[in-house]
Design a protein around this motif. Structure first.
Motif, mmCIF file in Angstrom:
data_model
loop_
_atom_site.group_PDB
_atom_site.id
_atom_site.type_symbol
_atom_site.label_atom_id
_atom_site.label_comp_id
_atom_site.label_asym_id
_atom_site.label_seq_id
_atom_site.Cartn_x
_atom_site.Cartn_y
_atom_site.Cartn_z
ATOM 1 N N ARG A 1 17.615 4.375 -13.593
ATOM 2 C CA ARG A 1 16.899 4.581 -12.332
ATOM 3 C C ARG A 1 16.446 3.244 -11.791
ATOM 4 N NH1 ARG A 1 11.467 8.277 -11.519
ATOM 5 N NH2 ARG A 1 11.227 7.919 -9.268
ATOM 6 N N ARG A 2 16.885 2.920 -10.597
ATOM 7 C CA ARG A 2 16.549 1.627 -9.997
ATOM 8 C C ARG A 2 15.429 1.806 -8.988
ATOM 9 N NH1 ARG A 2 21.653 -1.356 -7.738
ATOM 10 N NH2 ARG A 2 20.048 -2.948 -7.540
ATOM 11 N N ARG A 3 14.452 0.922 -9.069
ATOM 12 C CA ARG A 3 13.374 0.953 -8.092
ATOM 13 C C ARG A 3 13.837 0.263 -6.817
ATOM 14 N NH1 ARG A 3 8.176 -0.723 -11.828
ATOM 15 N NH2 ARG A 3 7.959 1.275 -12.894
ATOM 16 N N PRO A 4 13.456 0.774 -5.650
ATOM 17 C CA PRO A 4 13.880 0.157 -4.404
ATOM 18 C C PRO A 4 13.302 -1.237 -4.265
ATOM 19 C CG PRO A 4 12.190 1.833 -4.010
ATOM 20 C CD PRO A 4 12.581 1.940 -5.438
ATOM 21 N N THR A 5 14.147 -2.158 -3.836
ATOM 22 C CA THR A 5 13.687 -3.534 -3.637
ATOM 23 C C THR A 5 12.893 -3.666 -2.350
ATOM 24 O OG1 THR A 5 15.797 -4.051 -2.572
ATOM 25 C CG2 THR A 5 15.608 -4.482 -4.934
ATOM 26 N N ASN A 6 13.136 -2.807 -1.355
ATOM 27 C CA ASN A 6 12.418 -2.823 -0.101
ATOM 28 C C ASN A 6 11.362 -1.727 -0.144
ATOM 29 O OD1 ASN A 6 11.477 -2.765 2.480
ATOM 30 N ND2 ASN A 6 13.496 -2.651 3.457
ATOM 31 N N VAL A 7 10.111 -2.102 0.119
ATOM 32 C CA VAL A 7 9.040 -1.123 -0.011
ATOM 33 C C VAL A 7 9.209 0.024 0.981
ATOM 34 C CG1 VAL A 7 7.473 -2.310 1.591
ATOM 35 C CG2 VAL A 7 6.543 -0.896 -0.249
ATOM 36 N N LEU A 8 9.858 -0.234 2.133
ATOM 37 C CA LEU A 8 10.070 0.832 3.110
ATOM 38 C C LEU A 8 11.157 1.813 2.670
ATOM 39 C CD1 LEU A 8 9.743 -1.030 6.526
ATOM 40 C CD2 LEU A 8 8.148 0.579 5.488
ATOM 41 N N ALA A 9 11.886 1.487 1.606
ATOM 42 C CA ALA A 9 12.834 2.447 1.054
ATOM 43 C C ALA A 9 12.120 3.569 0.307
ATOM 44 C CB ALA A 9 13.815 1.733 0.116
ATOM 45 N N ASN A 10 10.830 3.379 0.053
ATOM 46 C CA ASN A 10 10.000 4.389 -0.580
ATOM 47 C C ASN A 10 9.618 5.420 0.489
ATOM 48 O OD1 ASN A 10 7.640 5.794 -1.474
ATOM 49 N ND2 ASN A 10 7.296 4.213 -3.012
ATOM 50 N N ALA A 11 10.183 6.619 0.410
ATOM 51 C CA ALA A 11 10.037 7.614 1.479
ATOM 52 C C ALA A 11 8.579 8.000 1.755
ATOM 53 C CB ALA A 11 10.873 8.852 1.162
ATOM 54 N N PRO A 12 7.748 8.313 0.733
ATOM 55 C CA PRO A 12 6.350 8.669 1.034
ATOM 56 C C PRO A 12 5.593 7.527 1.719
ATOM 57 C CG PRO A 12 6.942 9.344 -1.193
ATOM 58 C CD PRO A 12 8.057 8.491 -0.699
ATOM 59 N N PHE A 13 5.787 6.294 1.210
ATOM 60 C CA PHE A 13 5.101 5.177 1.857
ATOM 61 C C PHE A 13 5.615 4.979 3.272
ATOM 62 C CE2 PHE A 13 5.112 0.695 3.102
ATOM 63 C CZ PHE A 13 3.740 0.475 3.159
ATOM 64 N N ARG A 14 6.938 5.126 3.485
ATOM 65 C CA ARG A 14 7.493 4.944 4.828
ATOM 66 C C ARG A 14 6.880 5.940 5.808
ATOM 67 N NH1 ARG A 14 12.422 5.376 3.549
ATOM 68 N NH2 ARG A 14 12.819 7.519 4.191
ATOM 69 N N ARG A 15 6.646 7.159 5.357
ATOM 70 C CA ARG A 15 6.040 8.160 6.235
ATOM 71 C C ARG A 15 4.596 7.768 6.581
ATOM 72 N NH1 ARG A 15 7.255 13.495 7.437
ATOM 73 N NH2 ARG A 15 9.071 13.347 6.071
ATOM 74 N N LEU A 16 3.838 7.324 5.567
ATOM 75 C CA LEU A 16 2.457 6.896 5.825
ATOM 76 C C LEU A 16 2.437 5.668 6.729
ATOM 77 C CD1 LEU A 16 -0.580 7.211 5.233
ATOM 78 C CD2 LEU A 16 -0.252 5.718 3.253
ATOM 79 N N TRP A 17 3.356 4.725 6.483
ATOM 80 C CA TRP A 17 3.434 3.512 7.295
ATOM 81 C C TRP A 17 3.785 3.852 8.752
ATOM 82 C CZ3 TRP A 17 7.622 1.145 9.836
ATOM 83 C CH2 TRP A 17 7.403 -0.167 10.263
ATOM 84 N N THR A 18 4.671 4.811 8.942
ATOM 85 C CA THR A 18 5.018 5.236 10.303
ATOM 86 C C THR A 18 3.811 5.841 11.000
ATOM 87 O OG1 THR A 18 7.287 5.689 9.589
ATOM 88 C CG2 THR A 18 6.582 6.658 11.670
ATOM 89 N N ALA A 19 3.071 6.665 10.267
ATOM 90 C CA ALA A 19 1.857 7.256 10.845
ATOM 91 C C ALA A 19 0.850 6.171 11.214
ATOM 92 C CB ALA A 19 1.243 8.245 9.855
ATOM 93 N N ALA A 20 0.679 5.194 10.331
ATOM 94 C CA ALA A 20 -0.258 4.103 10.614
ATOM 95 C C ALA A 20 0.207 3.285 11.818
ATOM 96 C CB ALA A 20 -0.396 3.205 9.384
ATOM 97 N N SER A 21 1.523 3.074 11.949
ATOM 98 C CA SER A 21 2.051 2.313 13.084
ATOM 99 C C SER A 21 1.776 3.033 14.397
ATOM 100 C CB SER A 21 3.560 2.104 12.914
ATOM 101 O OG SER A 21 3.857 1.464 11.698
ATOM 102 N N VAL A 22 2.018 4.344 14.399
ATOM 103 C CA VAL A 22 1.786 5.134 15.609
ATOM 104 C C VAL A 22 0.302 5.123 15.966
ATOM 105 C CG1 VAL A 22 1.877 7.462 16.557
ATOM 106 C CG2 VAL A 22 3.803 6.586 15.243
ATOM 107 N N CYS A 23 -0.560 5.277 14.952
ATOM 108 C CA CYS A 23 -2.004 5.250 15.194
ATOM 109 C C CYS A 23 -2.457 3.892 15.715
ATOM 110 C CB CYS A 23 -2.757 5.573 13.910
ATOM 111 S SG CYS A 23 -2.850 7.330 13.554
ATOM 112 N N SER A 24 -1.898 2.828 15.155
ATOM 113 C CA SER A 24 -2.273 1.489 15.595
ATOM 114 C C SER A 24 -1.905 1.268 17.054
ATOM 115 C CB SER A 24 -1.589 0.442 14.711
ATOM 116 O OG SER A 24 -1.965 -0.863 15.097
ATOM 117 N N LEU A 25 -0.712 1.723 17.434
ATOM 118 C CA LEU A 25 -0.309 1.631 18.839
ATOM 119 C C LEU A 25 -1.283 2.409 19.722
ATOM 120 C CD1 LEU A 25 1.818 0.764 20.957
ATOM 121 C CD2 LEU A 25 3.020 2.902 20.462
#
Length: 677
Positions: free
Chosen positions: A6-30
């Protein structure tokens, strides 16, 4: 251990749960940035009575926005520790959606203030819950990257929001809409509300958020400030950094506070306000990315002070100009200088403050910045309203000057003064004119003091803390150079002359505990003056290669940082003692003190027996000196194998070696006892 294969993703945005939270934070920041623009513009537009009333109205919005963070931050942090974080964020998003939707329908200034307070109170619960969730969604080794890109969207969405607001304003001007719900401020608030609704949906579908986690409760702002000053007051460098960064915050607060009224006074509308707002953040991004690269030859400490002074000068010019096009250009330039200061300040704090105190320092800075912003924004608009408008007649020229011009001018002057004070606290190249340093950096070079051309030899100095391995490596370099056919003089400080040997006995005697820091610095300078006069300069005049174990940088690190003496005083004394003689190359063997001190054998001398904090301060100063002049330094990791360190040193020295002229070797230390690292 992770499952096999099992390989861990090298890009943190490849982590699906974090990507969803990050997208929500981006939309809120805008949405948050659109909210600031829309509410301040709407407050000014709804207020009648001219310049003075508009200034007070916009100031009231900013005070309402920042006051909850100062008063209720600890309560919100404690709440995030104890309740379901996903539910907290979803409810907060829905509450913000409902409040923002109501603003255009009510359409009264009083409700804008109440709504702003409510939105900011809700934000205080959303942000800690989000920050506490991130460590639960990403592996520990990716946490820094996750925090970095989270910070990126926090500020990176500001110019996007400004562009959207400006476009909505231009579209309104072209369509000449009159319906209140189709005004640019109402449309911006609608987009803001939609952003909160999208965030709620994203987080509602997010799994993997625990109900509770590690405690993240925040102490009171007052407690953070008191604890921070206890540390910062004892560290000259960090004190200079904090003074400079708070000064930049104050100047920025003045600009943000009066921007809307300032644009109205210049005859601009909401589109001009949005453009000016966005120009600040576009400039900041450009300054963070390009500034340190364009002035790579300038010391980072000097660049920090110069950028704040420059921001003050640009801000003062901004206060005096009435052309909106030039105002936007100056605003972008102001943002660029602020961006340079911000990125350098955060980097230097990360480098100079030890890990155990770094979080406390950042917490102090952020808490104090809130208070400074609140005070400046609260004072800026009433001050502008108090001054009102004035007209100055200069012959046939009529010059209009109002309260916003006065506030910006005062902020510019204060920022310049703060920059000068910060530079005086942090200057790491005393004795070298700032103008010479800056002109060389603009040419893409690093300024180097002129070396006496009558000295045909080559000068190499080794520096490092106790047990770093510099003595061993200086000896190995001297042997290697002799094997290449060069005349080599291997020497050391203190103790390479008859006078120096007596001074060494005093300086390193563990019984001399009462020696004052100033006396210690002067004794080292006296040894160095004799060393240069009797050993180093004569050898260089003969064309020899001089390899010395310690030189001026040791005094700057040990007495300047370790003993907390004024570094400019230490530098001036040693410049006079050495006649300004500077090594062609300084090799810094960078070894953590906890490693180096374990390598020492026998009884510890007066310097070796100092506490670990002293040696940590010495190491940080050595690294800062090397960072200030990377062209003259070679920094080698002292924990590497000895053979690898030797290879790196030889590779660098080979680049600057003159053609070999074999002569009879001389070693002035041939009769000296062995020296410990």
């Amino acid at each position: 251990m992770s499952a096999p294969g099992r390989r861990r993703p090298t890009n943190v945005l490849a982590n699906a749960p974090f990507r969803r939270l990050w997208t929500a934070a981006s939309v809120c920041s805008l949405g948050d940035w659109l909210n600031i623009l829309a509410l301040t513009a709407l407050a000014a537009n709804l207020t009648e009575g001219g310049f003075r009333n508009q200034s007070l109205a916009v100031g009231g919005v900013f005070v309402a926005k920042m006051l909850p963070a100062v008063l209720l931050g600890p309560l919100a942090g404690a709440f995030a520790d104890r309740f379901d974080r996903r539910l907290t964020m979803v409810v907060a998003d829905l509450a913000r959606f409902a409040i923002v939707v109501s603003i255009p329908f009510v359409g009264r200034y009083q409700w804008i203030i109440i709504a702003t307070l409510l939105i900011e109170c809700v934000n205080l619960f959303w942000v800690p819950a989000k920050d506490a969730t991130i460590p639960n969604l990403v592996p520990k080794q990716q946490l820094e990257a996750a925090n970095r890109i989270s910070l990126l969207v926090t500020y990176g969405t500001a110019p996007v929001a400004a562009a959207l607001f400006a476009l909505l304003s231009v579209a309104d001007d072209l369509l000449h809409t009159t319906a209140s719900l189709l005004q640019p401020t109402s449309l911006a608030l609608g987009l803001n509300a939609l952003a909160y609704l999208v965030s709620a949906l994203l987080i509602f579908t997010l799994s993997g958020i625990p109900r509770r986690g590690g405690a993240i409760s925040t102490p009171s702002v007052l407690r953070q400030i008191i604890d921070g000053w206890r540390y910062i007051g004892t560290n000259r460098l960090v004190r200079g950094l904090v003074i400079g960064m708070l000064g930049a915050f104050a100047a920025g607060g003045a600009v943000v506070g009066v921007a809307k009224v300032y644009v109205l006074a210049q005859g601009g509308g909401d589109a001009a306000y949005g453009t000016m707002f966005g120009a600040v953040f576009v400039g900041m991004a450009a300054g963070m990315f390009f500034g340190p690269r364009l002035l790579s030859g300038l010391s980072r400490r000097r660049m920090f002070g110069v950028s704040i002074v420059s921001a003050g000068v640009v801000l003062a010019a901004l206060a005096l100009v009435h052309n909106l096009v030039i105002v936007v250009m100056l605003t972008a330039l102001l943002g660029a200088f602020a961006g340079i200061a911000w990125i350098i300040g955060y980097t230097l704090i990360g480098l100079e403050v030890e890990d155990a105190l770094r979080g406390r320092t950042f917490s102090f800075l952020q808490s104090t910045a809130r208070v400074v912003l609140l005070l400046v924004v609260a004072v800026a608009n009433p001050l502008a309203a108090l001054f009102d408008k004035r007209t100055v007649q200069l012959g046939q020229i009529t010059y209009a000057f109002d309260g916003t011009n006065l506030v910006l001018l005062i902020a510019g002057v204060l920022a310049a003064v703060v920059g000068v004070l910060s530079l005086r606290h942090m200057d790491d190249r005393p004795g070298i004119a700032l103008s010479d340093d800056l002109l060389a950096a603009l040419r893409g070079e690093q300024y180097k003091p002129e070396v006496d051309e009558q000295l045909p030899g080559m000068f190499v100095a080794f520096e490092g803390g106790e047990g770093s391995g510099k003595t061993t490596q200086s000896r190995l370099l001297a042997i290697w150079l002799r094997d290449q056919g060069y005349d080599v003089v291997q020497t050391r400080e203190p103790g390479s002359t008859k006078v120096g040997m007596r001074l060494r006995a005093i300086l390193l005697d563990a019984a001399e505990r009462g020696l004052s820091p100033r006396a210690e610095a002067l004794l080292y300078a006296a040894d160095r003056a004799e060393h240069v006069e009797k050993v180093i300069r004569p050898a260089l005049l003969r064309g020899s290669i001089v390899v010395t174990d310690r030189y001026v940088d040791s005094s700057l690190a040990y007495q300047g940082a370790g003993r907390a003496l004024d570094p400019s005083d230490v530098a001036q004394v040693n410049a006079w003692a050495t006649g300004g003689l500077v090594p062609h190359l300084t090799v810094l063997i960078d070894t953590p003190p906890e490693v180096g001190l374990t390598r020492l054998g026998g009884a510890a001398d007066r310097i070796e027996s100092e506490p670990l904090e002293f040696h940590e301060a010495v190491r940080k100063e050595f690294r800062a000196l090397a960072a200030a002049e990377p062209g003259r330094y070679l920094v080698v990791d002292g924990t590497l194998p000895s053979e690898e360190i030797t290879r790196q040193i030889q590779d660098r020295v080979r680049e600057i070696l003159p053609d070999p002229v074999p002569q009879e070797s001389e070693d002035v230390t041939g009769t000296m006892p062995a020296i410990r690292d």
